[in-house]
Design an enzyme around this catalytic site. Structure first.
Site, PDB file in Angstrom:
ATOM      1  N   ASP A  19      37.329  16.468  -1.069  1.00  0.00           N
ATOM      2  CA  ASP A  19      37.746  15.153  -0.603  1.00  0.00           C
ATOM      3  C   ASP A  19      39.183  15.205  -0.102  1.00  0.00           C
ATOM      4  O   ASP A  19      40.125  15.142  -0.893  1.00  0.00           O
ATOM      5  CB  ASP A  19      37.606  14.129  -1.743  1.00  0.00           C
ATOM      6  CG  ASP A  19      37.947  12.715  -1.292  1.00  0.00           C
ATOM      7  OD1 ASP A  19      38.115  12.501  -0.071  1.00  0.00           O
ATOM      8  OD2 ASP A  19      38.042  11.818  -2.165  1.00  0.00           O
ATOM      9  N   LYS A  52      27.663  11.723  -7.355  1.00  0.00           N
ATOM     10  CA  LYS A  52      28.575  11.886  -6.214  1.00  0.00           C
ATOM     11  C   LYS A  52      28.869  13.371  -6.020  1.00  0.00           C
ATOM     12  O   LYS A  52      29.352  14.035  -6.924  1.00  0.00           O
ATOM     13  CB  LYS A  52      29.882  11.121  -6.461  1.00  0.00           C
ATOM     14  CG  LYS A  52      30.966  11.392  -5.408  1.00  0.00           C
ATOM     15  CD  LYS A  52      32.224  10.541  -5.624  1.00  0.00           C
ATOM     16  CE  LYS A  52      33.349  10.963  -4.667  1.00  0.00           C
ATOM     17  NZ  LYS A  52      34.580  10.175  -4.868  1.00  0.00           N
ATOM     18  N   GLU A  56      35.176   7.186   0.027  1.00  0.00           N
ATOM     19  CA  GLU A  56      33.944   7.745   0.594  1.00  0.00           C
ATOM     20  C   GLU A  56      32.833   7.887  -0.440  1.00  0.00           C
ATOM     21  O   GLU A  56      31.660   7.877  -0.090  1.00  0.00           O
ATOM     22  CB  GLU A  56      34.243   9.122   1.225  1.00  0.00           C
ATOM     23  CG  GLU A  56      34.242  10.322   0.258  1.00  0.00           C
ATOM     24  CD  GLU A  56      35.288  10.239  -0.846  1.00  0.00           C
ATOM     25  OE1 GLU A  56      36.296   9.524  -0.671  1.00  0.00           O
ATOM     26  OE2 GLU A  56      35.104  10.869  -1.907  1.00  0.00           O
ATOM     27  N   ARG A  64      31.689   5.875  -2.698  1.00  0.00           N
ATOM     28  CA  ARG A  64      30.797   4.713  -2.761  1.00  0.00           C
ATOM     29  C   ARG A  64      29.835   4.681  -1.567  1.00  0.00           C
ATOM     30  O   ARG A  64      28.757   4.108  -1.655  1.00  0.00           O
ATOM     31  CB  ARG A  64      31.639   3.432  -2.867  1.00  0.00           C
ATOM     32  CG  ARG A  64      32.571   3.190  -1.729  1.00  0.00           C
ATOM     33  CD  ARG A  64      33.668   2.175  -2.071  1.00  0.00           C
ATOM     34  NE  ARG A  64      34.700   2.743  -2.940  1.00  0.00           N
ATOM     35  CZ  ARG A  64      35.744   2.079  -3.422  1.00  0.00           C
ATOM     36  NH1 ARG A  64      35.909   0.788  -3.134  1.00  0.00           N
ATOM     37  NH2 ARG A  64      36.630   2.664  -4.206  1.00  0.00           N
ATOM     38  N   ASP A  69      35.382  16.759  -6.830  1.00  0.00           N
ATOM     39  CA  ASP A  69      34.764  15.504  -6.432  1.00  0.00           C
ATOM     40  C   ASP A  69      33.234  15.587  -6.329  1.00  0.00           C
ATOM     41  O   ASP A  69      32.587  14.621  -5.954  1.00  0.00           O
ATOM     42  CB  ASP A  69      35.384  15.029  -5.114  1.00  0.00           C
ATOM     43  CG  ASP A  69      35.590  13.531  -5.065  1.00  0.00           C
ATOM     44  OD1 ASP A  69      35.568  12.903  -6.137  1.00  0.00           O
ATOM     45  OD2 ASP A  69      35.750  12.997  -3.960  1.00  0.00           O
ATOM     46  N   LYS A  83      44.647  12.041   2.278  1.00  0.00           N
ATOM     47  CA  LYS A  83      45.395  12.023   1.016  1.00  0.00           C
ATOM     48  C   LYS A  83      46.723  12.763   1.199  1.00  0.00           C
ATOM     49  O   LYS A  83      46.787  13.741   1.944  1.00  0.00           O
ATOM     50  CB  LYS A  83      44.606  12.764  -0.074  1.00  0.00           C
ATOM     51  CG  LYS A  83      43.410  12.015  -0.616  1.00  0.00           C
ATOM     52  CD  LYS A  83      42.732  12.836  -1.720  1.00  0.00           C
ATOM     53  CE  LYS A  83      41.466  12.153  -2.212  1.00  0.00           C
ATOM     54  NZ  LYS A  83      41.714  10.876  -2.890  1.00  0.00           N
ATOM     55  N   ASP A 138      38.943   7.290   2.612  1.00  0.00           N
ATOM     56  CA  ASP A 138      39.106   7.959   1.320  1.00  0.00           C
ATOM     57  C   ASP A 138      38.260   7.284   0.235  1.00  0.00           C
ATOM     58  O   ASP A 138      38.075   7.839  -0.852  1.00  0.00           O
ATOM     59  CB  ASP A 138      40.590   7.971   0.923  1.00  0.00           C
ATOM     60  CG  ASP A 138      40.874   8.954  -0.199  1.00  0.00           C
ATOM     61  OD1 ASP A 138      39.984   9.780  -0.504  1.00  0.00           O
ATOM     62  OD2 ASP A 138      41.974   8.895  -0.770  1.00  0.00           O
TER      63      ASP A 138
HETATM   64  N1  BES Z   1      37.727  11.213  -5.212  1.00  0.00           N
HETATM   65  C1  BES Z   1      38.597  10.088  -5.227  1.00  0.00           C
HETATM   66  C2  BES Z   1      38.833   9.543  -6.633  1.00  0.00           C
HETATM   67  C3  BES Z   1      39.630  10.424  -7.567  1.00  0.00           C
HETATM   68  C4  BES Z   1      41.009  10.316  -7.596  1.00  0.00           C
HETATM   69  C5  BES Z   1      39.004  11.277  -8.430  1.00  0.00           C
HETATM   70  C6  BES Z   1      41.739  11.103  -8.467  1.00  0.00           C
HETATM   71  C7  BES Z   1      39.731  12.071  -9.294  1.00  0.00           C
HETATM   72  C8  BES Z   1      41.096  11.973  -9.324  1.00  0.00           C
HETATM   73  C9  BES Z   1      38.016   8.951  -4.390  1.00  0.00           C
HETATM   74  O1  BES Z   1      37.198   9.311  -3.342  1.00  0.00           O
HETATM   75  C10 BES Z   1      39.172   8.198  -3.813  1.00  0.00           C
HETATM   76  O2  BES Z   1      39.935   8.791  -3.107  1.00  0.00           O
HETATM   77  N2  BES Z   1      39.285   6.929  -4.139  1.00  0.00           N
HETATM   78  C11 BES Z   1      40.353   6.118  -3.685  1.00  0.00           C
HETATM   79  C12 BES Z   1      39.808   4.755  -3.409  1.00  0.00           C
HETATM   80  C13 BES Z   1      40.779   3.848  -2.711  1.00  0.00           C
HETATM   81  C14 BES Z   1      41.005   4.315  -1.285  1.00  0.00           C
HETATM   82  C15 BES Z   1      40.226   2.443  -2.733  1.00  0.00           C
HETATM   83  C16 BES Z   1      41.395   6.069  -4.795  1.00  0.00           C
HETATM   84  O3  BES Z   1      41.030   6.012  -5.960  1.00  0.00           O
HETATM   85  O4  BES Z   1      42.593   6.111  -4.472  1.00  0.00           O
HETATM   86 ZN    ZN Z   2      36.197  11.113  -3.586  1.00  0.00          ZN
HETATM   87 ZN    ZN Z   3      38.279   9.747  -1.541  1.00  0.00          ZN
END
Ligand code: BES
Ligand code: ZN
Ligand code: ZN
Length: 494
Positions: free
Chosen positions: A257, A252, A336, A338, A275, A264, A334
């Site tokens: 992000d 990834k 993204e 996946r 990220d 966010k 968010d």
């Molecule tokens: N890049 C984030 C995941 C992340 C969060 C990495 C904190 C490192 C520290 C990812 O893209 C994300 O935002 N995921 C969301 C998914 C949700 C919307 C289902 C998350 O984990 O809140």
């Molecule tokens: Zn992310």
């Molecule tokens: Zn994200």
């Protein structure tokens, strides 16, 4: 990035000229024990309790050296008394991490095998990391780690070469991740991959937007749509002539992000330059495999995009088409990672490799479930076991996690093949993301078996926000690089 010059000597560490001599202290029931039986150090050994040394891990105390060829002695705690290679790696790394403004260090730790010497070399090189590209020169010098490290013990050139390659790989990830997103975006990260790949004799192909459109990479394009700095897919290939197996790595690479239109909150956005750690990791592992001349074909896929909110950004409710044709209803922009990974996993599957391993800072839920030191590892049981086991051998903690059968149905979409989240759901976020990715793993052979796959969610341990420990300083850790190099070696020898 610099890895210190590494040396091994058969001499006593006490006779090596350096700025600091590092000795180990074990923590025992009877108090601290100096891990050296050199008679010249007998007096120091007795003094330990008086100067408050306990031998606990990460405890470093400097004293004047009266008996060695160095100016000072640094006593590093190694924890309990039955010292393993892992303890030595940790202690050596803790010492070089903490000893700053010192040019040369010699280690007199209890190394009785070449493997233990390797552990000390590796730990020392990993601890001697600093990212100074964005600091003024005056500040830089006081923070500089050692540039020369000598280890007293058995072994030689082979251990030096290996430790140097492994540390360089870890530091490559740390450097790339540390680089601010103003300077590191899909195009420039791709350019870095080309430069690094070509210098290691790898072939590197970069797909820019037109080619991504032609190839039907709707996940990478969709996520990249909101940014003025377009997405890329980078394919890095290492194909040695004697390889009989093929490992695909997918990373990834979200260079920043923001969450996109599902923006966010400010506090959660800090650190989102991390990220792209997965992409940096698969690149570094492939470079190391080439430098180690492993007999294993490796193809790394770096899925690069910047996730920004704008008038051209993807909206919640949009449906995108992943390479190969599956459609995804994007309910949260968010989630993204996946989406870009889906394209990468399909592309990787098309080559029918023997195994696919993906690495991603995929979910905040990984952090909630496993904290900062364990990598959530999901996928096919046997492959997950092999990766976890490779981690154990090099002192990296990966932890098997399930993909329960009730999870995939949560991603049913009203209008597309799959949705990227379940709205309102907070349970099992890491496992749901894994279930999503599994949909994009292809099959192999006439009987169309699913390609063995493992998914590493490194969102927790990719970044160390707390104080340093062992060879890990504050900031990007390079986690999973060493486990994956070890696994690649297993596959090469099988
Ligand atoms: N890049 C984030 C995941 C992340 C969060 C990495 C904190 C490192 C520290 C990812 O893209 C994300 O935002 N995921 C969301 C998914 C949700 C919307 C289902 C998350 O984990 O809140
Ligand atoms: Zn992310
Ligand atoms: Zn994200």
């Amino acid at each position: 990035m610099t890895v210190p010059t590494l040396l091994v000597t058969a001499e006593s560490a006490l006779t090596v000229e350096a700025d600091v001599l590092v000795l180990g202290v074990a923590k025992t029931e009877d108090g601290p024990r100096l891990l050296s039986d050199d008679p010249a150090l007998a007096e120091l050994a007795v003094l330990l309790p008086a100067i408050g040394v306990t031998g606990a891990q990460d405890e470093l105390r400097r004293v004047p050296a009266m008996v060695a060829a160095t100016e000072s002695i640094a006593l590093i705690g190694v924890g309990n008394a039955d010292v393993t290679a892992h303890d030595l790696r940790y202690a050596a790394g803790s010492a070089t991490r903490q000893l700053r403004g010192v040019e040369s260090i010699v280690f007199g730790l209890p190394t009785t095998t070449a493997e233990e010497t390797l552990a000390v070399l590796e730990g020392a090189a990993l601890g001697a990391y600093a990212f100074t590209a964005y600091r003024s020169a005056s500040l830089e010098s006081t923070k500089s780690p050692a540039t020369t490290v000598t280890v007293a013990g058995p072994g030689g050139e082979e251990q030096i070469e290996r430790a140097t390659i492994v540390a360089r790989a870890v530091h490559t990830v740390r450097d790339l991740v540390n680089t601010p997103p103003l300077d590191l975006y899909p195009e420039t990260l791709a350019a870095r991959a080309v430069a690094l790949g070509e210098s290691a004799g790898l072939s590197v192909d970069v797909l820019a937007e037109d080619e991504l459109r032609e190839g039907g990479f709707g996940g990478i394009l969709g996520v990249g749509m909101g940014s003025s700095r377009g997405p890329r897919l980078v394919k890095v290939s290492y194909s040695p002539p004697n390889a009989s197996r093929h490992l695909a790595l997918v990373g990834k690479g979200i260079t920043f992000d923001t969450g996109g239109l599902s923006l966010k909150p400010p506090a959660s956005m800090i650190g989102m330059k991390y990220d792209m750690t997965g992409a940096a990791t698969v690149l570094a592992v492939t470079l190391a495999a080439a430098q180690l001349r492993l007999d294993l074909r490796i193809t790394a896929w770096l899925c690069l995009a910047e996730n920004m909110p704008s008038g051209t950004a993807m909206r919640p409710g949009d449906v995108i088409r992943i390479r190969g044709g599956k459609t995804v209803e994007v309910l949260n922009t968010d989630a993204e990672g996946r989406l870009v990974m889906a394209d990468g996993l399909v592309a990787a599957s098309e080559e029918e490799p023997d195994a696919i391993i993906d690495v991603a800072t995929l979910t905040g839920a990984a952090l909630i479930a496993l904290g900062n030191r364990y990598v959530g590892t999901m996928g096919d049981t046997a492959l997950v076991e092999s990766v976890v086991d490779a981690g154990n051998r090099v002192g990296e903690t990966l932890w098997p996690m399930p993909i329960p059968s009730d999870v995939r149905p949560m991603l049913a979409s009203d209008i597309a093949d799959i949705a990227n989240i379940k709205p309102g759901n907070t349970a099992a976020g890491m496992l749901i993301a894994a279930a999503f990715l599994r949909d994009f793993i292809g099959t192999t052979g006439e009987e169309k078996r699913p390609i063995p796959w493992a998914h590493l969610d490194i969102a927790g341990p990719a970044n160390n926000g707390a104080a340093g420990w062992g060879f890990t300083g504050k900031g990007p850790t390079g986690v999973a690089v060493r486990a994956l190099i070890e696994l690649a070696e297993d596959l090469a020898h099988r």
